[in-house]
Design a protein around this motif. Structure first.
Motif, mmCIF file in Angstrom:
data_model
loop_
_atom_site.group_PDB
_atom_site.id
_atom_site.type_symbol
_atom_site.label_atom_id
_atom_site.label_comp_id
_atom_site.label_asym_id
_atom_site.label_seq_id
_atom_site.Cartn_x
_atom_site.Cartn_y
_atom_site.Cartn_z
ATOM 1 N N ILE A 37 77.755 -45.827 84.686
ATOM 2 C CA ILE A 37 77.950 -47.261 84.858
ATOM 3 C C ILE A 37 77.930 -47.951 83.498
ATOM 4 C CG2 ILE A 37 76.969 -49.362 85.868
ATOM 5 C CD1 ILE A 37 75.855 -47.389 88.105
ATOM 6 N N ARG A 38 76.995 -47.549 82.639
ATOM 7 C CA ARG A 38 76.918 -48.114 81.280
ATOM 8 C C ARG A 38 78.218 -47.837 80.518
ATOM 9 N NH1 ARG A 38 74.000 -50.211 77.618
ATOM 10 N NH2 ARG A 38 72.085 -50.230 78.799
ATOM 11 N N ARG A 39 78.742 -46.647 80.631
ATOM 12 C CA ARG A 39 79.989 -46.289 79.935
ATOM 13 C C ARG A 39 81.137 -47.197 80.390
ATOM 14 N NH1 ARG A 39 83.982 -42.023 81.173
ATOM 15 N NH2 ARG A 39 85.108 -41.597 79.247
ATOM 16 N N TRP A 40 81.253 -47.396 81.702
ATOM 17 C CA TRP A 40 82.324 -48.234 82.245
ATOM 18 C C TRP A 40 82.146 -49.691 81.827
ATOM 19 C CZ3 TRP A 40 81.086 -46.032 87.712
ATOM 20 C CH2 TRP A 40 81.508 -44.690 87.794
ATOM 21 N N ALA A 41 80.928 -50.206 81.957
ATOM 22 C CA ALA A 41 80.668 -51.606 81.614
ATOM 23 C C ALA A 41 80.873 -51.835 80.123
ATOM 24 C CB ALA A 41 79.250 -51.999 82.037
ATOM 25 N N GLN A 42 80.385 -50.917 79.310
ATOM 26 C CA GLN A 42 80.519 -51.038 77.857
ATOM 27 C C GLN A 42 81.986 -51.056 77.442
ATOM 28 O OE1 GLN A 42 77.646 -50.916 75.344
ATOM 29 N NE2 GLN A 42 79.350 -52.058 74.471
ATOM 30 N N ALA A 43 82.786 -50.247 78.098
ATOM 31 C CA ALA A 43 84.210 -50.177 77.767
ATOM 32 C C ALA A 43 84.917 -51.507 78.004
ATOM 33 C CB ALA A 43 84.885 -49.080 78.576
ATOM 34 N N ALA A 44 84.410 -52.306 78.932
ATOM 35 C CA ALA A 44 85.026 -53.586 79.258
ATOM 36 C C ALA A 44 84.405 -54.764 78.511
ATOM 37 C CB ALA A 44 84.949 -53.836 80.768
ATOM 38 N N CYS A 45 83.328 -54.523 77.768
ATOM 39 C CA CYS A 45 82.656 -55.603 77.040
ATOM 40 C C CYS A 45 83.498 -56.050 75.852
ATOM 41 C CB CYS A 45 81.297 -55.140 76.511
ATOM 42 S SG CYS A 45 79.976 -55.261 77.688
ATOM 43 N N GLU A 46 83.707 -57.345 75.781
ATOM 44 C CA GLU A 46 84.421 -57.913 74.645
ATOM 45 C C GLU A 46 83.472 -58.622 73.692
ATOM 46 O OE1 GLU A 46 87.507 -60.301 76.451
ATOM 47 O OE2 GLU A 46 88.619 -58.508 77.060
ATOM 48 N N GLY A 47 82.224 -58.698 74.071
ATOM 49 C CA GLY A 47 81.179 -59.312 73.259
ATOM 50 C C GLY A 47 79.841 -58.936 73.851
ATOM 51 N N PRO A 48 78.757 -59.420 73.278
ATOM 52 C CA PRO A 48 77.434 -59.086 73.808
ATOM 53 C C PRO A 48 77.293 -59.529 75.265
ATOM 54 C CG PRO A 48 77.260 -60.633 71.953
ATOM 55 C CD PRO A 48 78.708 -60.349 72.159
ATOM 56 N N ALA A 49 76.566 -58.711 76.040
ATOM 57 C CA ALA A 49 76.435 -59.010 77.466
ATOM 58 C C ALA A 49 75.087 -58.563 78.007
ATOM 59 C CB ALA A 49 77.560 -58.338 78.251
ATOM 60 N N GLN A 50 74.617 -59.304 79.016
ATOM 61 C CA GLN A 50 73.441 -58.945 79.797
ATOM 62 C C GLN A 50 73.886 -58.938 81.248
ATOM 63 O OE1 GLN A 50 70.356 -61.796 78.971
ATOM 64 N NE2 GLN A 50 70.330 -61.338 76.797
ATOM 65 N N VAL A 51 73.908 -57.753 81.841
ATOM 66 C CA VAL A 51 74.511 -57.598 83.164
ATOM 67 C C VAL A 51 73.598 -56.775 84.063
ATOM 68 C CG1 VAL A 51 76.514 -56.682 84.429
ATOM 69 C CG2 VAL A 51 76.826 -57.742 82.180
ATOM 70 N N THR A 52 73.523 -57.189 85.323
ATOM 71 C CA THR A 52 72.886 -56.384 86.357
ATOM 72 C C THR A 52 73.975 -55.934 87.314
ATOM 73 O OG1 THR A 52 70.779 -57.557 86.216
ATOM 74 C CG2 THR A 52 71.237 -56.383 88.279
ATOM 75 N N VAL A 53 74.006 -54.638 87.609
ATOM 76 C CA VAL A 53 74.910 -54.083 88.619
ATOM 77 C C VAL A 53 74.034 -53.671 89.791
ATOM 78 C CG1 VAL A 53 76.564 -52.266 89.170
ATOM 79 C CG2 VAL A 53 76.553 -53.281 86.880
ATOM 80 N N ARG A 54 74.323 -54.222 90.950
ATOM 81 C CA ARG A 54 73.528 -53.958 92.150
ATOM 82 C C ARG A 54 74.422 -53.339 93.221
ATOM 83 N NH1 ARG A 54 68.777 -55.785 94.643
ATOM 84 N NH2 ARG A 54 68.928 -56.192 96.878
ATOM 85 N N PHE A 55 74.061 -52.148 93.677
ATOM 86 C CA PHE A 55 74.769 -51.483 94.772
ATOM 87 C C PHE A 55 74.091 -51.874 96.076
ATOM 88 C CE2 PHE A 55 75.866 -49.041 91.102
ATOM 89 C CZ PHE A 55 77.195 -48.712 91.312
ATOM 90 N N VAL A 56 74.899 -52.367 97.028
ATOM 91 C CA VAL A 56 74.344 -52.868 98.284
ATOM 92 C C VAL A 56 75.039 -52.210 99.475
ATOM 93 C CG1 VAL A 56 73.743 -55.100 97.244
ATOM 94 C CG2 VAL A 56 75.942 -54.837 98.424
ATOM 95 N N ASP A 57 74.423 -52.369 100.650
ATOM 96 C CA ASP A 57 75.033 -51.895 101.889
ATOM 97 C C ASP A 57 75.935 -52.992 102.442
ATOM 98 O OD1 ASP A 57 73.272 -53.739 103.070
ATOM 99 O OD2 ASP A 57 71.842 -52.192 103.627
ATOM 100 N N ALA A 58 76.602 -52.718 103.546
ATOM 101 C CA ALA A 58 77.582 -53.656 104.107
ATOM 102 C C ALA A 58 76.936 -54.967 104.546
ATOM 103 C CB ALA A 58 78.320 -53.002 105.272
ATOM 104 N N GLY A 59 75.719 -54.914 105.051
ATOM 105 C CA GLY A 59 75.059 -56.134 105.507
ATOM 106 C C GLY A 59 74.822 -57.118 104.380
ATOM 107 N N GLU A 60 74.261 -56.633 103.290
ATOM 108 C CA GLU A 60 74.013 -57.517 102.146
ATOM 109 C C GLU A 60 75.332 -57.964 101.513
ATOM 110 O OE1 GLU A 60 71.597 -57.758 97.893
ATOM 111 O OE2 GLU A 60 71.117 -56.128 99.300
#
Length: 158
Positions: A37-60
């Motif tokens: 996930i870090r590799r994918w997110a880093q590849a798309a970063c165009e500047g400094p970033a603070q990001v949370t990636v949250r995996f959820v089920d269908a209900g949430e």
């Protein structure tokens, strides 16, 4: 940190949350690891970033899509940008069962579809908007293709 071309990569502070119910997780293939996930997110970063990636089920996923977009269904990824300058700050919510179902229906590897959606969401956090018109959609899709190709993934739009 430097990329493969020797240039410094933008700073990325990344948190990953696996918030799916245990029974959902046990019935599904393995989720992408934090390093992927870090590799994918880093590849798309165009500047400094603070990001949370949250995996959820269908209900949430459905509840969030309803509450924030007025749509009564779970979608693959939701982007919640909070700040763009000088640091991109935001959350990405990835609905695990939707992503896996889409990957299967589209004949894609789950890993490639997860990569695409993380890149897609990261671009949204940085101000890209495919719903703002054809030119903006083309720009965003071109960036996605470029980033995914650098990561070794096929064009997600073919």
């Amino acid at each position: 940190m430097k990329n493969s071309a020797g240039a410094a990569r933008p700073a990325l502070s990344l948190a990953v949350q696996y918030a799916c119910a245990d029974d959902t997780l046990s019935a599904l293939p393995a989720l992408p690891s934090r390093p992927r996930i870090r590799r994918w997110a880093q590849a798309a970063c165009e500047g400094p970033a603070q990001v949370t990636v949250r995996f959820v089920d269908a209900g949430e996923g459905r509840q969030l899509n309803h509450d924030f977009r007025g749509k009564d269904y779970a979608t693959n990824v939701l982007s919640f940008p909070y700040e763009a300058d000088p640091v991109t700050i935001g959350d990405l919510v990835v609905c695990l069962p939707v992503v896996l179902k889409e990957a299967e229906a589209q004949g894609k590897a789950a890993d490639a579809h997860f990569a695409h959606l993380i890149v897609h969401g990261m671009l949204h956090l940085q101000g890209y908007d495919h719903e703002a018109g054809d030119a903006e959609a083309e720009l965003m899709e071109r960036r996605e293709r470029e980033i995914l190709a650098r990561l070794g993934y096929p064009d997600p739009y073919v």
